[in-house]
Enzyme design. Structure first.
Site, mmCIF file in Angstrom:
data_model
loop_
_atom_site.group_PDB
_atom_site.id
_atom_site.type_symbol
_atom_site.label_atom_id
_atom_site.label_comp_id
_atom_site.label_asym_id
_atom_site.label_seq_id
_atom_site.Cartn_x
_atom_site.Cartn_y
_atom_site.Cartn_z
ATOM 1 C CG ASP A 1 48.463 35.385 61.159
ATOM 2 O OD1 ASP A 1 49.407 34.793 60.585
ATOM 3 O OD2 ASP A 1 47.277 35.243 60.831
ATOM 4 C CG ASP B 1 46.980 30.794 56.652
ATOM 5 O OD1 ASP B 1 46.942 30.639 57.887
ATOM 6 O OD2 ASP B 1 47.021 31.898 56.110
#
Lengths: 524, 937
Positions: free
Chosen positions: B535, B611
């Protein structure tokens, strides 16, 4: 080819079991599976040759033709688990490479070797059952005690409440009486005080006026430079303090304005009309351009218009008003008088107010006495009302069907993990405090019983704790478990700001099961 | 108008709730974008110097291009590549500093294969090259290149004259004195006056200083971030036109419609890998990944271009009509006369590097997928668990939590394959470590999960906590592996662990070092069942400009992050993927999920759309976003099911599971501030429907797996827009709320609140489509309203296809590997059908050594056949065929005979429903590796 393998295994397993039946069928269902006859799906919808049973192809809508294979998505496989507890597992767990039955019968295709550990499990289960039973027995005895205490407490509180409610009536009457007496004593006291104070105020005003008059006369003399007892425009124009528009000279208009439109002013006109308007800017001639301390003070005062010169005096009036207020007791009065003294002493050279005369003093003493008695009566009533409220609140709470949880009330229980010390004050609130110092966070305030609908007393909820950034207000769900002591056994935060405590208490223990109803082995 | 007002209100609400736009640059705030965008078409100063021609290996033509305004010379290289592809490269002829070029093997899978090209015609002003069916026409003045296929121009370069190549130059010091020195001391100006024509010289006098004066060339400031720009302006830009094309697609990642919009009234589409908090929908802002690949499609053909540049890039798109005169003159395109030819113009602008464009000439979409795959590689066949269901949350708090989640899935009989641990599992965000209190025995935890055939994933981000007691950091520091700031010191930025540094993943040596960190001896507490999630690899730098690296950060060989920003994340992914390979000694297929990506990322792992939010709009946008990403070759991709931020209600979550179950990468994920939302926590009705959706996913794993195999070999994405298979159907060109899985399934997920039905477009005039649950029949070439109550996922199987499924659903995919197949045969109007199936061991690289089966199924003239279509593959497996369902069979057979070579014919049982025209052949019982046929009579 495949049939034959299945058949061989099938017949093998038939030999092992006491009642011959296809793989995965329990004894109680065995009669539905009769070799030789046609097999009817258990839901009655369809009929197939018996060879279709456990042939690894799902025919029946209810999955009943494949009790021993994984062919039917909705099927069940029965593990006998001799020595342990028989169970039905999902057909999808047959021959998936994981030993689900402790007897290993679910993995029959040879992909994996399963060890039969039913005996060990059975032993463990019985030991665990014994442990639980002992725990329950011990816990249950304490619970009975809790119930007894809880009920007793309830009774005591009820009695106490009734008594207090009775005495409350008397206390109310007493308070009313004392209030009347107080009012009675305060009227003459107030009149006497007012009279005394008014006389004093008049005296003060008079003194002040005289003083001002004197200042005006001095100023008149100072301005009247030619000594003709009159002040004319030319005498005004020479003083820069009268230069209202600050253009460097005092014009005729400005001068006339200061003289209140009179060409010349005698002392009387000056004192009455001119002086009140100029007294704030007035400076004795000769001092006006130098800028000494006096000047600074004067300028400051002139510029800060929201602070009037006689502020202190106005405040005095307020204090006097306050004196009239019933709620202010003597001590406060004394304190405020002192302050007044100071203020006036600083700002104006005046004497303090003389003491009250003896008659007034005795009236005050009588009123003080009445006030004190009233306060006592009022406090007594309030105490009682508070107690009643507490008792009603206690009696209004739900401590479980038999008051078994009332034992927890007003007690706090702590639990410490790596980072925090959690505290549960039953029926009040739950908090969290970092171990390494830092402030306490309220996780929730007593809300309600929050178990499932058929088991309400399994859990409590504490809600509306401190808000979370970007999240809900914190809350705690307390799960009760049977134990011999009251204690928090774990605290966690499964979702952000939603906490869960486990709480052991005897009050959650149920009556131990009757030994005779032990149904661990339904078949061997 | 009320709806307009509503729209305005909605938009303003969205703005309040979402991204802080001011954190991210507009084109106006990005100096080079502003300079390029301000250019006016039709005044290109660039001319090709025709005499400079050189031809290499009969496949590359080199020519010089002169900028007549400043006399800087560029080198143009035009090559013909294998598979109907051309390459156009423009660099400075003689740069004072080497310009950054992406190393071969990084975005490109290898050196592209050249093919022969002929010079067809040469004149003073042009040269025509030829390869395959194509002509490449290079025109000198003004410079342009046209790619002509069968006498139709399909791609044209610099037709608007927007080529702008900012050469490296020395900084004039001090700039303030430049005005007085103008025209006298400046070398470039002197040269211009000597070499340029009279008129040009006049122009130059005025224009050149103006260009020099533009602010932002030698330093830029955004908010309070300063970009030192020590090398000055270096940007490149050019226009690419698609004559005859109204629609262009691709250039992910943007939260926008699949068919790209014109950018006349907005900013250009931006490609710049960024961590965008709560991103907005339907705008061209940059997101986490960037793939500068675009396809253009019309009824006749599909073409594509790949802008091989990893610097910040902006792309303007506008609609136009083709310059008919030019085209008709050069390509004899005089057929209708008055018909206007639509054209899409695109304008590409990059902050640094060179111009390097690959032109993929199709002519079909499948061809373009293949051509692009030849350049940047294909998605490696994932291990089976990778395309199964993943359960993630920030965070599963400790071992007990993991155990409970795992147990609850079994309790509620919901299959899942992988449980994920986000950043909280580490010791203070030091990746490769464990929080010893919460995960005291991680190996045991992983082993318990793995005992049910499942896997685990831990997050490993590229930022390293600056803590000398953290071994990985200390080692990287001591080895001088870190990215440097402009002053040459270790770059120090803020991320999850606080003060952090970033290894320079652009350096192959650093990647090799990183890879060793995944060895079981180095990553304590890991096991072979543990895989990885990268990430924050854009990278995300909380206190950096636009939440990322400063552009003057220095990488290997002194290049700046400005030069290859969009590649950094891919290098992280590559290094991690190589780490997992190293761990298994190249035996096991790695699984890595990355948030940042670039062209070529498909070779290393999966990506997801970052996200997103638990809102209906974000569910809906997942389709066009994934279609774009898939079109650009990254086919193993998905969106967080449920939405990362916010709490979706049960309906939204249910619909999201249904959509996710038919998207390539299927993972539920949630922010730490959200409520728990595992499927088993949902209300019972929703729980059951979600379970059904996950079960549907598992039942179609054989199809998915086969499609991914096809993807590895042919570059074609499993998830495709309708026009890829129905290229002439104009109705499908802007459709992005339904899509195809392979050629056999049509998927139209419900993405609106409260909807209980939807209008489904069934493509193909002569096609038949069958509801996969009820086998209800729909005719192609029409739009039909289909009921879709909460429990329904509108999915349809094409008549003429055979889809392999496994209907015995287990706890995880690896427990299903021995289970039998059910084949769903949906017949077309001729009562025939075709399909295939790929089988191997589902986890290792043994398939590359021939250990696989590739089977083809056909149904024709009442005969079902199964045969191998690949003689190179062979593996023994227990998988067999338990059931064949034939749908659309008009006549009930009287006999079904199974024929296996070398065996006696066997009579099979069946059930037939004349109402549904559905035949269920009972238990052929043949191993999947065996050739057989079933004759119906």
């Amino acid at each position: 080819m495949k049939y034959s393998i299945v058949f061989v295994i099938l017949s093998l397993s038939s030999c092992l079991a006491t009642v011959p039946r296809p793989r995965g069928v329990s004894i109680s269902m065995a009669s539905y599976y009769q070799p030789g006859a046609k097999f009817r799906c258990l839901d009655g919808t369809k009929e197939y040759p018996f060879e279709y049973v456990n042939d690894d192809y799902c025919d029946c809508p209810d999955g009943s033709d494949e009790p021993g294979t994984s062919a039917c998505q909705n099927g069940k496989f029965h593990c006998t688990n001799a020595g342990y507890r028989p169970t039905n597992i999902l057909s999808s767990r047959v021959n998936d490479g994981i030993c689900d039955c402790c007897d290993g019968t679910d993995e029959w295709d040879g992909n994996i070797e399963c060890v039969n550990n039913c005996k060990e499990l059975g032993k463990k289960m019985r030991e665990e059952a014994d442990r639980v039973r002992l725990l329950q027995e011990a816990g249950y005895q304490k619970k009975l005690q809790n119930i007894k205490e809880g009920k007793q407490m309830r009774e005591e509180k009820k009695v106490e409440l009734e008594e207090l409610q009775k005495s409350k009536v008397d206390l109310e009457a007493s308070k009313d009486e004392m209030e009347a007496r107080k009012n009675e004593a305060e009227t003459p006291e107030k009149e006497a005080k007012e009279k005394h104070e008014q006389a004093w105020n008049e005296l003060v005003e008079l003194k002040k006026a005289e003083k001002e008059k004197l200042r005006a006369e001095i100023a008149f003399a100072e301005l009247d430079t030619n000594g003709d007892s009159k002040i004319d425009v030319s005498e005004i124009k020479v003083h820069s303090m009268f230069d209202v528009d600050s253009n460097g000279e005092v014009s005729d208009e400005e001068a006339l304005e200061h003289l209140e439109e009179a060409l010349e002013a005698d002392l009387e006109h000056f004192t009455l009309k001119v002086w009140p308007n100029i007294k704030d800017v007035y400076k004795a001639p000769g001092t006006e351009s130098k800028g000494d301390n006096q000047d600074d003070v004067e300028e400051n005062k002139a510029s800060s218009s929201d602070i009037p010169e006689v502020e202190g005096y106005d405040d005095d009036d307020d204090y006097i008003d306050d004196d009239d207020d019933d709620d202010i007791d003597d001590e406060d009065d004394g304190y405020m008088d002192e302050e007044v003294k100071e203020d006036t002493g600083n700002n104006e050279e005046e004497d303090k107010m003389p003491d009250y005369d003896d008659e007034t003093k005795s009236l005050i003493a009588i009123a003080d006495e009445a006030r004190q008695q009233f306060t006592e009566a009022d406090n007594n009533l309030r105490d009682t009302e508070n107690k009643i409220r507490d008792l009603e609140s206690y009696l209004g709470n739900d401590y479980g069907p038999e008051d078994e949880y009332s034992i927890l009330k007003d007690n706090c229980y702590e639990y410490t993990d790596r980072e925090y010390t959690y505290k549960l004050c039953a029926y009040s609130r739950a908090t969290q405090r970092p171990k390494n110092g830092g402030s306490e966070t309220t996780l929730g305030n007593w809300g309600r019983w929050d178990g499932p609908s058929d088991d309400k007393y399994a859990a409590q909820r504490y809600e509306n704790g401190q808000g979370c950034w970007n999240g809900p207000n914190r809350s705690v769900k307390v799960h009760f478990k049977c134990g011999t002591e009251n204690r928090v056994t774990s605290a966690s935060e499964p979702s952000r700001c939603e906490y869960a405590f486990d709480f052991e208490t005897p009050s959650r223990c149920t009556a131990p099961p009757n030994r005779s109803s032990d149904d661990i082995h339904d078949e061997l | 108008m009320n709806w307009l007002l509503l729209c305005v209100l909605l938009i303003s609400v969205v703005e309040i709730l979402s991204v802080s736009r001011e954190n991210f640059k507009t084109c106006d705030q990005s100096g080079f974008c502003k300079r390029h965008r301000a250019m006016q078409p039709g005044s290109s100063p660039y001319v090709v110097l025709m005499d400079s021609i050189k031809i290499f290996e009969s496949s590359t033509v080199e020519l010089q291009i002169l900028n007549t305004k400043n006399n800087v010379r560029l080198l143009l290289q035009v090559s013909a590549l294998k598979d109907n592809t051309a390459r156009v490269k423009i660099n400075e002829l003689d740069p004072i500093k080497k310009r950054y070029e992406i190393p071969v093997g990084d975005a490109l899978v290898g050196e592209p294969k050249l093919q022969n090209m002929k010079v067809l015609e040469r004149t003073d002003g042009s040269i025509t090259l030829g390869f395959e069916d194509n002509k490449i026409l290079i025109t000198s003045k003004p410079f342009r290149i046209d790619f002509i296929n069968n006498d139709e121009a399909v791609v044209s370069i610099n037709t608007q004259g927007l080529l702008k190549f900012e050469h490296y130059r020395k900084k004039e010091t001090p700039p303030a004195q430049e005005e007085t020195a103008d025209g006298q001391e400046s070398d470039t100006n002197n040269e211009e006056q000597q070499e340029g024509g009279d008129e040009a010289g006049e122009e130059n006098k005025e224009e050149t200083p103006q260009e020099e004066e533009e602010s932002g060339m030698w330093e830029e400031t955004f908010k309070n971030f300063h970009d030192s720009k020590p090398f000055g302006p270096s940007s490149v830009g050019m226009d690419v036109s698609f004559p005859g094309f109204e629609h262009v697609y691709g250039i992910p990642q943007h939260a926008d419609s699949f068919a790209l919009k014109t950018t006349k009234s907005t900013d250009p589409y931006r490609l710049f890998n960024l961590d965008v908090f709560e991103y907005e929908l339907y705008n061209p802002m940059a997101l986490y990944g960037s793939i500068p690949v675009m396809m253009a499609h019309n009824e006749k053909r599909t073409v594509g271009i790949f802008w091989h540049n990893a610097a910040e890039t902006w792309i303007d798109i506008s609609s136009n009509t083709a310059d008919k005169n030019f085209l008709s003159k050069m390509a004899d395109l005089v057929n209708g006369g008055s018909n206007e030819i639509p054209q899409t113009d695109t304008h590409w602008m990059s902050e640094s590097g060179v111009i390097d464009i690959f032109i993929m000439l199709g002519p079909s979409a499948h061809d373009v997928y293949y051509q692009y795959a030849q350049l940047t590689g294909t998605t490696n066949l994932p291990p089976l668990f990778g395309i199964s269901y993943h359960q993630c949350r920030w965070n599963y708090n400790d071992q007990e939590d993991v155990k409970n989640v795992d147990a609850n899935f079994d309790l509620y009989d919901i299959p899942y394959d992988v449980i994920w641990l986000d950043i909280e599992h580490t010791d203070g965000k030091r990746y490769f470590t464990w929080d010893g209190e919460k995960f005291p025995n991680s190996e045991e935890m992983i082993n318990n999960v793995a005992a049910k055939g499942r896997k685990m994933v831990t997050i490993v981000d590229p930022h390293l906590k600056r803590d000398d007691n953290f071994a990985v950091y200390k080692e990287a520091k001591d080895l001088d592996h870190m990215v440097k700031n402009k002053d040459g010191n270790e770059y120090d930025g803020w991320c999850w662990p606080g003060s952090s540094s970033w290894p320079d993943f652009t350096n192959p040596e650093v990647r090799r070092w990183w890879a060793t960190k995944f060895l079981l001896d180095n990553y304590k507490g890991s096991t072979p069942a543990l895989f990885t999630w990268n990430d924050m690899n854009e990278p995300s730098v909380f206190n950096g400009p636009e939440i990322t690296f400063h552009k003057d950060v220095i990488h290997m060989d002194g290049f700046e992050n400005r030069d290859m920003h969009n590649l950094y994340g891919q290098y992280v992914l590559q290094a991690t993927s190589e780490g997992l390979l190293l761990r298994s000694e190249n035996k096991e297929r790695p699984f890595v999920l990355s948030r940042a990506f670039f062209a070529g990322s498909q070779r290393y792992g999966a990506i997801w759309t970052g996200d997103n939010m638990g809102e209906w709009g974000h569910l809906k946008i997942s389709l066009p976003m994934l279609l774009s990403i898939n079109l650009a070759g990254v086919t193993f991709s998905g969106a967080d099911v449920g939405g990362f931020f916010k709490n979706p209600d049960a309906e939204l979550l249910t619909r999201w599971y249904q959509a996710g179950a038919f998207q390539p990468f299927f993972r539920a994920h949630a922010h730490i501030d959200t409520k728990r939302r595992e499927p088993y926590i949902q209300p019972e009705e929703n729980m059951k429907i979600i379970r059904q959706a996950i079960i549907a996913r598992y039942s179609y794993l054989p199809l998915w797996y086969t499609l991914f195999y096809e993807g590895e070999t042919k570059g074609i994405a499993p998830m495709r827009p309708l026009w890829v298979e129905y290229p002439a159907d104009k109705n499908t060109f802007t459709m992005d709320d339904e899509y195809l899985l392979g050629t056999s399934l049509l998927v139209k997920p419900i993405t609106e609140q409260g909807q209980t039905g939807t209008q489904v477009y069934f493509p193909g005039q002569n096609e038949l489509w069958y509801d996969v649950e009820t086998f209800k029949l729909y005719n192609g070439g029409q739009s039909v309203y289909v009921d879709a109550p909460l429990s329904k996922i509108p999915v349809f199987q094409r008549g003429g296809s055979i889809v392999p499924r496994k209907l015995r659903i287990r706890r995880s995919s690896s427990l299903m590997v021995h289970d039998p197949f059910t084949l769903i045969v949906c017949l077309d109007k001729k009562e025939s059908a075709k399909g295939n199936l790929y089988v191997d061991d589902y986890h290792s690289f043994n398939y590359r050594r021939g250990e696989y089966l590739h089977r083809e199924f056909t149904f024709d003239q009442n005969e079902f056949r199964s045969q191998s279509v690949d003689v190179h593959g062979n593996i023994s497996t227990k998988e067999w065929i338990e059931k064949i369902i034939v749908v659309g069979l008009n006549k009930e057979p009287s006999k079904a005979v199974l024929n296996v070579k070398g065996k006696e014919p066997q009579i099979l049982q069946w059930e037939y429903s004349s109402y549904d025209k559905e035949l269920i052949i009972r238990k052929p019982g043949v191993n999947i590796a065996t050739d057989f046929s079933i004759q119906l009579s």
